[in-house]
Design a protein around this motif. Structure first.
Motif, PDB file in Angstrom:
ATOM      1  N   PHE A 100      72.822   2.187  55.673  1.00 33.47           N
ATOM      2  CA  PHE A 100      73.924   1.960  56.250  1.00 33.47           C
ATOM      3  C   PHE A 100      75.178   2.258  55.448  1.00 33.47           C
ATOM      4  N   LYS A 101      75.021   2.031  54.038  1.00 35.13           N
ATOM      5  CA  LYS A 101      76.041   2.142  53.103  1.00 35.13           C
ATOM      6  C   LYS A 101      76.161   3.709  52.814  1.00 35.13           C
ATOM      7  N   GLN A 102      75.139   4.417  52.996  1.00 38.70           N
ATOM      8  CA  GLN A 102      75.194   5.979  52.951  1.00 38.70           C
ATOM      9  C   GLN A 102      75.911   6.701  53.806  1.00 38.70           C
ATOM     10  N   CYS A 103      75.734   5.913  55.251  1.00 33.13           N
ATOM     11  CA  CYS A 103      76.273   6.548  56.514  1.00 33.13           C
ATOM     12  C   CYS A 103      77.478   5.753  57.187  1.00 33.13           C
ATOM     13  N   TRP A 104      77.861   4.689  56.323  1.00 36.95           N
ATOM     14  CA  TRP A 104      79.050   4.164  57.016  1.00 36.95           C
ATOM     15  C   TRP A 104      80.217   4.809  57.763  1.00 36.95           C
ATOM     16  N   LYS A 105      80.433   5.908  57.205  1.00 42.71           N
ATOM     17  CA  LYS A 105      81.445   6.700  57.938  1.00 42.71           C
ATOM     18  C   LYS A 105      81.104   7.261  59.273  1.00 42.71           C
ATOM     19  N   ASN A 106      79.735   7.583  59.393  1.00 44.13           N
ATOM     20  CA  ASN A 106      79.532   8.103  60.656  1.00 44.13           C
ATOM     21  C   ASN A 106      79.233   6.693  61.629  1.00 44.13           C
ATOM     22  N   PHE A 107      78.880   5.691  61.228  1.00 44.75           N
ATOM     23  CA  PHE A 107      79.116   4.383  62.135  1.00 44.75           C
ATOM     24  C   PHE A 107      80.109   4.229  62.451  1.00 44.75           C
ATOM     25  N   LEU A 108      81.092   4.123  61.728  1.00 46.74           N
ATOM     26  CA  LEU A 108      82.490   3.799  62.176  1.00 46.74           C
ATOM     27  C   LEU A 108      83.115   4.805  62.816  1.00 46.74           C
TER      28      LEU A 108
END
Length: 157
Positions: A118-126
Motif C-alpha cells: 500500500f505504501k508503494q502504491c498509495w497514489k494508485n489506491f487514492l
C-alpha cells in the motif's frame, strides 16, 4: 473463492494508469475480495447498516469524529513527485510491512494487500478516495480518505 483476479476488478485501471503504473509484482499483491467476503469484513469492522461511507449513521464508529484525532491533507503529496505517504500518516500508522491491510471502498468492494505494498502504491489506491477506509488486520489505527484531499487519522473502537 474469496478473491477476484485483479483484472476482473472494475477499477483495475488505477493500477495500470499511464502516469503511475504499478509493477506486476505490486499488482500480484493486490487482491480484490468477492462481494460476499467484502460484505462480511464490512459488517464486522465498519458497519452493519451502511453500504458506503456516505450512508454512515450515528451508530457507525466512522461517523463519530471522536474516533479521529486529526485530519491532514494528502492531495499535495499525491500531486508531487514525492512517492512517500505524508509523514503524518506514517507517524500515525505503526504497522509492520507484512501487515495485511484492507482498502474499503464500500460494502461490496474491498481490496486486500500488505502495508508495504500500500505504501508503494498509495497514489494508485487514492484514485478511489471517496470516503475509503484503510484498516489493518488486528490493528486499531485507521485512515479515512476523502475526495477533498483530506485524510482523517483515527483509532477504531
Amino acid at each position: 473463492m474469496s478473491y477476484l483476479p485483479l483484472e476482473e476488478f472494475k477499477h483495475a485501471w488505477i493500477f495500470r494508469h499511464q502516469s503511475m503504473p504499478a509493477s506486476s509484482e505490486q499488482q500480484a499483491l493486490i487482491k480484490p475480495m468477492t462481494a460476499e467476503r467484502s460484505n462480511v469484513l464490512w459488517d464486522t469492522f465498519i458497519s452493519k447498516n451502511a453500504i458506503h461511507s456516505d450512508d454512515f449513521g450515528k451508530n457507525d464508529w466512522p461517523a463519530n469524529n471522536e474516533n479521529f484525532s486529526s485530519t491532514i491533507n494528502w492531495e499535495a503529496r499525491w500531486e508531487s513527485d514525492d512517492n512517500d505517504l505524508p509523514l503524518e500518516i506514517l507517524d500515525h500508522i505503526d504497522w509492520q510491512d507484512n501487515t495485511t491491510v484492507y482498502y474499503c471502498l464500500n460494502r461490496n468492494q474491498i481490496l486486500e494487500t500488505t502495508w508495504a505494498n500500500f505504501k508503494q502504491c498509495w497514489k494508485n489506491f487514492l484514485f478511489l478516495d471517496d470516503g475509503t477506509i484503510l484498516l489493518g488486520k488486528k490493528r486499531d489505527q485507521v485512515l479515512q480518505f476523502h475526495s477533498t484531499g483530506d485524510c482523517k487519522l483515527g483509532i477504531k473502537p
